[in-house]
Structures are given as structure tokens and as C-alpha cells.
Design a protein around this motif. Structure first.
Motif, PDB file in Angstrom:
ATOM      1  N   SER A  74       0.823  -1.197   0.000  1.00  0.00           N
ATOM      2  CA  SER A  74       0.000   0.000   0.000  1.00  0.00           C
ATOM      3  C   SER A  74       0.865   1.258   0.000  1.00  0.00           C
ATOM      4  CB  SER A  74      -0.903  -0.004   1.232  1.00  0.00           C
ATOM      5  OG  SER A  74      -1.809   1.076   1.184  1.00  0.00           O
ATOM      6  N   PRO A  75       0.620   2.202  -0.927  1.00  0.00           N
ATOM      7  CA  PRO A  75       1.462   3.393  -1.015  1.00  0.00           C
ATOM      8  C   PRO A  75       1.147   4.417   0.064  1.00  0.00           C
ATOM      9  CG  PRO A  75      -0.263   3.474  -2.673  1.00  0.00           C
ATOM     10  CD  PRO A  75      -0.384   2.138  -2.000  1.00  0.00           C
ATOM     11  N   GLN A  76       2.181   5.176   0.438  1.00  0.00           N
ATOM     12  CA  GLN A  76       2.051   6.265   1.394  1.00  0.00           C
ATOM     13  C   GLN A  76       3.131   7.302   1.083  1.00  0.00           C
ATOM     14  OE1 GLN A  76       3.837   3.121   4.551  1.00  0.00           O
ATOM     15  NE2 GLN A  76       3.077   4.948   5.517  1.00  0.00           N
ATOM     16  N   ALA A  77       3.030   8.443   1.726  1.00  0.00           N
ATOM     17  CA  ALA A  77       3.982   9.514   1.474  1.00  0.00           C
ATOM     18  C   ALA A  77       5.301   9.246   2.187  1.00  0.00           C
ATOM     19  CB  ALA A  77       3.396  10.845   1.947  1.00  0.00           C
ATOM     20  N   SER A  78       6.376   9.807   1.634  1.00  0.00           N
ATOM     21  CA  SER A  78       7.686   9.764   2.290  1.00  0.00           C
ATOM     22  C   SER A  78       8.459  11.010   1.907  1.00  0.00           C
ATOM     23  CB  SER A  78       8.472   8.510   1.881  1.00  0.00           C
ATOM     24  OG  SER A  78       9.123   8.717   0.631  1.00  0.00           O
ATOM     25  N   GLY A  79       9.549  11.257   2.605  1.00  0.00           N
ATOM     26  CA  GLY A  79      10.419  12.376   2.262  1.00  0.00           C
ATOM     27  C   GLY A  79      11.644  11.949   1.494  1.00  0.00           C
ATOM     28  N   ASP A  80      11.736  10.678   1.124  1.00  0.00           N
ATOM     29  CA  ASP A  80      12.925  10.164   0.441  1.00  0.00           C
ATOM     30  C   ASP A  80      12.925  10.593  -1.034  1.00  0.00           C
ATOM     31  OD1 ASP A  80      13.640   8.900   2.799  1.00  0.00           O
ATOM     32  OD2 ASP A  80      12.529   7.082   2.279  1.00  0.00           O
ATOM     33  N   THR A  81      14.116  10.843  -1.563  1.00  0.00           N
ATOM     34  CA  THR A  81      14.261  11.264  -2.949  1.00  0.00           C
ATOM     35  C   THR A  81      15.342  10.450  -3.641  1.00  0.00           C
ATOM     36  OG1 THR A  81      15.888  12.973  -2.402  1.00  0.00           O
ATOM     37  CG2 THR A  81      13.570  13.624  -2.379  1.00  0.00           C
ATOM     38  N   PHE A  82      15.274  10.411  -4.981  1.00  0.00           N
ATOM     39  CA  PHE A  82      16.253   9.680  -5.783  1.00  0.00           C
ATOM     40  C   PHE A  82      16.620  10.528  -7.003  1.00  0.00           C
ATOM     41  CE2 PHE A  82      13.632   6.695  -3.484  1.00  0.00           C
ATOM     42  CZ  PHE A  82      14.574   5.843  -2.919  1.00  0.00           C
ATOM     43  N   ASN A  83      17.788  10.251  -7.562  1.00  0.00           N
ATOM     44  CA  ASN A  83      18.252  10.982  -8.737  1.00  0.00           C
ATOM     45  C   ASN A  83      19.317  10.161  -9.450  1.00  0.00           C
ATOM     46  OD1 ASN A  83      18.935  12.841 -10.685  1.00  0.00           O
ATOM     47  ND2 ASN A  83      19.356  14.513  -9.258  1.00  0.00           N
ATOM     48  N   ALA A  84      19.049   9.788 -10.705  1.00  0.00           N
ATOM     49  CA  ALA A  84      19.988   9.013 -11.521  1.00  0.00           C
ATOM     50  C   ALA A  84      20.423   7.730 -10.809  1.00  0.00           C
ATOM     51  CB  ALA A  84      21.202   9.858 -11.887  1.00  0.00           C
ATOM     52  N   GLN A  98       1.450   8.482  -6.529  1.00  0.00           N
ATOM     53  CA  GLN A  98       0.257   8.953  -5.834  1.00  0.00           C
ATOM     54  C   GLN A  98       0.551  10.083  -4.862  1.00  0.00           C
ATOM     55  OE1 GLN A  98      -2.012   5.824  -4.003  1.00  0.00           O
ATOM     56  NE2 GLN A  98      -3.417   7.212  -2.974  1.00  0.00           N
ATOM     57  N   PHE A  99       1.680  10.017  -4.170  1.00  0.00           N
ATOM     58  CA  PHE A  99       1.997  11.017  -3.154  1.00  0.00           C
ATOM     59  C   PHE A  99       3.181  11.901  -3.557  1.00  0.00           C
ATOM     60  CE2 PHE A  99      -0.212   7.589  -0.933  1.00  0.00           C
ATOM     61  CZ  PHE A  99      -1.207   8.306  -0.280  1.00  0.00           C
ATOM     62  N   GLY A 100       3.506  11.928  -4.843  1.00  0.00           N
ATOM     63  CA  GLY A 100       4.590  12.771  -5.316  1.00  0.00           C
ATOM     64  C   GLY A 100       4.198  14.239  -5.357  1.00  0.00           C
ATOM     65  N   SER A 101       5.186  15.092  -5.540  1.00  0.00           N
ATOM     66  CA  SER A 101       4.943  16.532  -5.639  1.00  0.00           C
ATOM     67  C   SER A 101       5.284  17.069  -7.024  1.00  0.00           C
ATOM     68  CB  SER A 101       5.775  17.278  -4.592  1.00  0.00           C
ATOM     69  OG  SER A 101       7.162  17.058  -4.801  1.00  0.00           O
ATOM     70  N   GLN A 102       5.750  16.197  -7.920  1.00  0.00           N
ATOM     71  CA  GLN A 102       6.116  16.598  -9.273  1.00  0.00           C
ATOM     72  C   GLN A 102       5.996  15.388 -10.178  1.00  0.00           C
ATOM     73  OE1 GLN A 102      10.227  17.594  -8.121  1.00  0.00           O
ATOM     74  NE2 GLN A 102      10.940  16.021  -9.559  1.00  0.00           N
ATOM     75  N   PRO A 103       5.915  15.590 -11.509  1.00  0.00           N
ATOM     76  CA  PRO A 103       5.877  14.439 -12.419  1.00  0.00           C
ATOM     77  C   PRO A 103       7.086  13.528 -12.211  1.00  0.00           C
ATOM     78  CG  PRO A 103       5.318  16.447 -13.588  1.00  0.00           C
ATOM     79  CD  PRO A 103       5.785  16.871 -12.227  1.00  0.00           C
ATOM     80  N   MET A 139      14.133  -0.614 -11.581  1.00  0.00           N
ATOM     81  CA  MET A 139      13.699   0.558 -12.350  1.00  0.00           C
ATOM     82  C   MET A 139      14.739   1.656 -12.211  1.00  0.00           C
ATOM     83  SD  MET A 139      10.606   2.128  -9.975  1.00  0.00           S
ATOM     84  CE  MET A 139       9.745   0.559  -9.830  1.00  0.00           C
ATOM     85  N   TYR A 140      14.926   2.399 -13.293  1.00  0.00           N
ATOM     86  CA  TYR A 140      15.885   3.499 -13.304  1.00  0.00           C
ATOM     87  C   TYR A 140      15.139   4.822 -13.170  1.00  0.00           C
ATOM     88  CZ  TYR A 140      19.489   6.743 -14.961  1.00  0.00           C
ATOM     89  OH  TYR A 140      20.376   7.779 -15.071  1.00  0.00           O
ATOM     90  N   LEU A 141      15.641   5.691 -12.298  1.00  0.00           N
ATOM     91  CA  LEU A 141      15.061   7.006 -12.061  1.00  0.00           C
ATOM     92  C   LEU A 141      16.035   8.039 -12.607  1.00  0.00           C
ATOM     93  CD1 LEU A 141      13.993   6.129  -8.437  1.00  0.00           C
ATOM     94  CD2 LEU A 141      12.504   6.177 -10.453  1.00  0.00           C
ATOM     95  N   PRO A 142      15.836   8.502 -13.843  1.00  0.00           N
ATOM     96  CA  PRO A 142      16.858   9.292 -14.529  1.00  0.00           C
ATOM     97  C   PRO A 142      17.039  10.712 -14.013  1.00  0.00           C
ATOM     98  CG  PRO A 142      14.912   9.065 -15.901  1.00  0.00           C
ATOM     99  CD  PRO A 142      14.701   8.184 -14.708  1.00  0.00           C
ATOM    100  N   GLY A 143      16.061  11.249 -13.296  1.00  0.00           N
ATOM    101  CA  GLY A 143      16.172  12.605 -12.781  1.00  0.00           C
ATOM    102  C   GLY A 143      15.731  12.692 -11.346  1.00  0.00           C
ATOM    103  N   ALA A 144      15.774  13.889 -10.784  1.00  0.00           N
ATOM    104  CA  ALA A 144      15.343  14.096  -9.404  1.00  0.00           C
ATOM    105  C   ALA A 144      13.863  13.766  -9.274  1.00  0.00           C
ATOM    106  CB  ALA A 144      15.614  15.535  -8.985  1.00  0.00           C
ATOM    107  N   THR A 145      13.531  12.916  -8.321  1.00  0.00           N
ATOM    108  CA  THR A 145      12.152  12.420  -8.199  1.00  0.00           C
ATOM    109  C   THR A 145      11.268  13.308  -7.350  1.00  0.00           C
ATOM    110  OG1 THR A 145      12.691  11.099  -6.242  1.00  0.00           O
ATOM    111  CG2 THR A 145      12.940  10.038  -8.409  1.00  0.00           C
ATOM    112  N   GLY A 146      11.866  14.123  -6.462  1.00  0.00           N
ATOM    113  CA  GLY A 146      11.054  14.746  -5.436  1.00  0.00           C
ATOM    114  C   GLY A 146      10.646  13.696  -4.423  1.00  0.00           C
ATOM    115  N   PRO A 147       9.841  14.060  -3.419  1.00  0.00           N
ATOM    116  CA  PRO A 147       9.437  13.099  -2.391  1.00  0.00           C
ATOM    117  C   PRO A 147       8.775  11.864  -3.004  1.00  0.00           C
ATOM    118  CG  PRO A 147       8.832  15.323  -1.743  1.00  0.00           C
ATOM    119  CD  PRO A 147       9.286  15.409  -3.165  1.00  0.00           C
TER     120      PRO A 147
END
Length: 532
Positions: A48-58, A81-86, A146-154
Motif C-alpha cells: 500500500s502506497p504512502q507519502a515519504s520524504g525520500d528522494t532519488f536521482n539518476a 500517488q503522493f509525489g509533488s512533481q511528475p 527501475m531506473y530514475l533518470p532525474g530528481a524524483t522529489g518526495p
């Protein structure tokens, strides 16, 4: 309404139905000893998804999933679902897990979304991948990278994963072994793994808080009580997916640690692939320990609403009694009184529960019923240990998933006009609904199949040939349901909760359910142009 004309709003929407139908959902078939959905999809794992403050980049995430049932075709769901940006995701892959962060060489497969290896998820959305052939083991480990090519935000996360997952720099999802690896105990962006399994009866969602989520279980041990339930089902040859939708700290009355059980019920229960049962577990304990303390009546009212919603969607609702927790920090006699009242209601004939999982009796000390049995206590007097979690899993009667229930068939009235069904109307075997121009007919055939014809050419069918289908009913709640002779659901449009809806067999050959405002809720996508 004149049988040769439709309301003005209907004519307006009929022109655009072919486009809009792409956004509404298809019907699902539910039946004993049959695949739980017509398209064959059943959940084998969920978080089940929930919010977090963790971020990823490349960075590449490699996340380990312990399945419940196996399958030969697979798809995944990702969430922002709980992101702040695309959210940009690329190079999603699936493989059998080797040791640690490694995968089994030769098992790695690419996963696409709409044919693309890169996607961007808007804020608040989820996306399901394309299906691929992949042999998913039963109660085995699958690695999803999965690869996260840019800054994800929370990040959208599931925080209490109880599983080591891996983070590596760069785009390395196809590598057998990862280097410079970091670890995390949470899941990120990944919410579902679904399979196609012809023997699957459906899935059961375990909805709860920390006891369901696995607090008290061994890290990487896969001995949460839903895991133990999954193993028991497999050992008995019962093909049922077990979807753990526990969130540590979750409550039924208020958002906080994730959305409340009531607020997430639609997404975390009703929307799960192949769901036929839900076990509602330990959320009310967190409500009782909150300030101000709610009454037992408030908790029971939430339970009643969840039961009603499950039943509107033809899902069996199994209630759990609340485990004891005297001795834990914050316990009060007032909380205990409310716990007893809640448990008393759950055990009563008036509860509306389809079955009761008596977690209280399974775990309490007979000499001190408001305490855990010492052998089942982690030591905090709130969470059962591995033995206690196993006791909860063994309190579930496996016969609940195999015994074909029998309920009376709901009454059905014949259509009163061409091309339309009002609430309470439907078809019995051998009856047809004919479009107002006479070109199309919807027939509940004597072989049990509900089929839409253009003349003698079939355009749509429920796939229930050979069943004991007895009637098709457009219910007062807006759901079109096909029932067998025992009163069990064979197929449905899953549009319950829409009072005032109408069902139409349009003159363009499309079957459409419209809500009271004229917006389409479901369509068969069978628009057939008239011959020139």
C-alpha cells in the motif's frame, strides 16, 4: 421516454462514447473454481502506497518481491500517488532473484508501458505496465528494477517493507550483479505485481496496520501473517493471491500513516486485480490509542460502511477481532472496554461480517485475556512475534476460500422499453434486449453466455458459456451483474455506488452505463458504423 429517442444528454454523450470508453473500466467475472477476472489478472503481491520524504536521482532501484501465487504472464504497477512533481521512470525490468542484490542470469526481461521503456507519471497517478511472458514462482522471490533518470522529489513509498531492497548509481537494472549498492527497508514507487494463472480463484486483501504490515516478523523472513496464510493456501492447493495492504500506524478514522482504511478502501481493496475477499484487521487498535479516544460505536460505524461497500462490489468481508494490548505504553481501561465492545459486535450475528477471524482468541493469554500469551509477545505487549503472527494466520479457515456459497437470486424485472434497462430490470435465460433501431440484441443465452449481437455477428460476450447463469440484473446501485443459479456473481461491470445510473444498448451498437449526470461509467467499446 419515447422508445425511438434518447434524452438529449444521452444523444450528446453517445457521439463521443467511443473516445471516452477508453477511460472507463471493463467488467470482471467472479466465480467459484474459475479465474477471478475475465482477462485473467490476479494480484500475487501488493504494497500500500504512502507519502515519504525520500528522494532519488539518476539511480536504479532493485526491489525484492515475495509472491503468493505463481503465473505465466506478469505485469507491474507503479505509482506517483503522493509525489509533488511528475515522475520519470525508465528501464523497468523483472528477473528471478539470485542472492542479495543479484538476479539469476538469463531470466531478466524488459517491461514496457504502452510499448515504451520510459514513462512520466503525473502527480497522483498510477500506471500498469504491458503484460509480458514471464514464469512467476509461487511463494518465491522476484526482483523488479527501475531506473530514475532525474530528481524524483518526495517518493511514494511503502515504509515498513521488512525486506532489504537495493539502490545503485546509474542505469544498471539489466546487470546481474550491482556494485556500490546501498540498501533500504522500504519499497518505492512499486505497488503491485499481477499474474495470469488459469487455476486462480481470486485474491484476498489483508487490510490493516502494523500487525498486518509485519512488525514483529523477521526482517527478510517473509513470515508476516499474510505470508503464512499464503503458504497455507498453497500447501492445500488453493490458488488464491494474498495481497498485504497493511500500513504501520494506520487508522480507520483518520489519515496519518497513509490514508485511513476508509479513505484507501477503493484503491487498496476494490481496485485490486481479482479481489474476491478482504480481511479487515488491526486498524481500530491505533484509533483506540489516539487522543481523543473514539467510541466503539464510531469504530463499528466505519466497519459497517466498509462491509456495505465490499458487498456492493460482490466482495466477501471477513472481520477480525482486535488482539489484546494491555501492558503497552498508553493502554487504558477505557480503551479495553471499547475493544471488548468492538469484538463483541464483530462476533455477533448482527455484524454483517461474512466470517470472523478471531485474532483475539488466537493470541490472548487464557489466564489474562487482556494480555498476549507470553509465547506470542514481542515484548512491547502490542505486536505479536513470529509465533503469534503464525497463530493469526492459522485462525483463518481456508474453507472460506473454497466453499461455494449459495444466496437467493435477486428479483429481476424485464425491460420496459427498447435499448434500455432501468434499475431493477434485466434478463433471464433466453431473454434479449433489442436496440431501438432493431440492429443489435443483447441476449442471455441458454448456454450461460451473455452476448451482444449485430444481426448474427457477436460483438461482445461475458465469457460465461457453460455456466449456470440465471439472470442479468441492472441493480439499483448502478452495477450490471450476471448471477448463476446459486445467486453467485459470474460477471459484473463494477459500477456500484452510482444510484440513478442507466444502462443503454445504443443504436451504434455500444453498451454504455451512464451516471445520473450523463457521464459514461462503463462501455463495451463495440461502436459499429452503419453500412453506407
Amino acid at each position: 421516454m419515447n422508445k425511438n429517442h434518447f434524452p438529449s444528454w444521452f444523444r450528446q454523450f453517445a457521439k463521443t462514447t467511443l473516445v471516452m470508453a477508453c477511460a472507463v473500466h471493463s467488467g470482471q467475472a467472479v466465480g467459484h473454481e474459475k479465474a477471478a477476472v475475465i482477462d485473467g489478472w490476479v494480484g500475487t503481491w501488493a504494497a500500500s502506497p504512502q507519502a515519504s520524504g525520500d528522494t532519488f536521482n539518476a539511480q536504479t532501484l532493485r526491489q525484492i518481491v515475495r509472491t503468493s501465487i505463481g503465473g505465466s504472464v506478469v505485469r507491474v504497477e507503479v505509482s506517483n500517488q503522493f509525489g509533488s512533481q511528475p515522475l520519470r521512470i525508465a528501464n523497468v525490468r523483472i528477473a528471478l532473484r539470485g542472492n542479495g542484490s543479484s538476479i539469476v542470469s538469463g531470466t531478466d526481461r524488459a517491461i514496457t508501458f504502452g510499448g515504451s521503456t520510459q514513462i512520466t507519471l503525473p502527480v497522483g497517478t498510477r500506471l500498469t505496465s504491458d503484460p509480458i511472458q514471464f514464469q512467476v514462482p509461487a511463494f518465491g522471490d522476484v526482483a523488479i528494477s527501475m531506473y530514475l533518470p532525474g530528481a524524483t522529489g518526495p517518493a511514494t513509498a511503502h515504509q515498513t517493507g521488512q525486506q532489504t531492497n537495493y539502490i545503485a548509481p546509474g542505469d544498471v537494472g539489466s546487470s546481474v550483479n550491482l556494485s556500490s549498492v546501498g540498501t533500504t527497508g522500504s519499497y518505492y514507487f512499486l505497488t503491485n505485481l499481477d499474474v495470469q494463472n488459469p487455476q486462480a480463484l481470486g485474491s484476498v486483501v489483508t487490510l490493516g496496520a502494523s500487525i498486518t504490515d509485519g512488525v514483529g516478523s523477521n526482517f527478510n523472513g517473509n513470515d508476516r501473517w499474510p505470508n503464512v496464510l499464503a503458504k497455507r493456501l498453497l500447501q492445500q492447493g488453493i490458488q488464491v493471491g494474498v495481497l498485504n495492504q497493511g500500513i504501520s500506524g494506520n487508522r480507520s478514522l483518520a489519515d496519518g500513516a497513509g490514508l485511513s482504511a476508509e479513505h484507501r478502501f477503493d484503491s487498496d481493496v476494490l481496485a485490486q486485480p481479482g479481489v474476491r475477499w478482504v480481511i479487515y484487521s488491526d486498524d481500530p487498535i491505533n484509533d483506540l490509542m489516539a487522543s481523543p479516544q473514539p467510541t466503539a460505536t464510531q469504530l463499528i460505524d466505519v466497519l459497517k460502511r466498509l462491509i456495505a461497500k465490499a458487498h456492493q462490489n460482490q466482495i466477501k468481508f471477513f472481520c477480525s477481532t482486535l488482539t489484546p494490548y494491555e501492558g503497552t505504553t498508553g493502554w487504558t481501561s477505557s480503551q479495553e472496554q471499547a475493544r471488548q465492545q468492538f469484538n463483541g459486535f464483530v462476533r455477533s450475528a448482527a455484524s454483517g461480517c461474512d466470517a470472523v477471524i478471531d485474532q483475539d482468541t488466537a493470541t490472548h493469554d487464557p489466564a489474562k485475556p487482556t494480555w498476549f500469551l507470553p509465547a506470542f509477545d514481542t515484548g512491547d505487549h502490542l505486536h505479536p512475534n513470529v509465533a503469534g503472527l503464525a497463530a493469526i494466520a492459522h485462525a483463518v479457515d481456508l474453507g472460506l476460500f473454497t466453499a461455494p456459497p449459495s444466496t437467493p437470486l435477486p428479483p429481476v424485472q424485464p425491460p420496459s422499453e427498447c435499448g434500455a434497462l432501468s434499475p431493477g430490470q434485466g434478463l433471464t435465460r433466453g431473454q434479449s434486449l433489442v436496440s431501438c433501431d432493431g440492429r443489435f440484441s443483447l441476449t442471455l443465452q441458454n448456454d450461460g453466455n451473455l452476448v451482444l449481437y449485430h444481426g448474427s455477428t457477436p460483438l461482445f460476450a461475458t465469457g460465461t458459456v457453460g455456466s449456470t447463469a440465471a439472470e442479468v440484473l441492472f441493480q439499483q446501485d448502478g452495477n450490471l451483474v450476471e448471477y448463476d443459479s446459486a445467486g453467485q456473481v459470474l460477471w459484473q461491470t463494477r459500477t456500484a455506488g452510482q444510484g440513478g445510473a442507466m444502462f443503454y444498448l445504443q443504436n451504434d451498437g455500444n453498451l454504455v452505463i451512464y451516471d445520473s449526470a450523463g457521464s459514461p461509467l462503463w462501455a463495451s467499446n463495440t461502436v459499429t458504423p452503419m453500412a453506407p
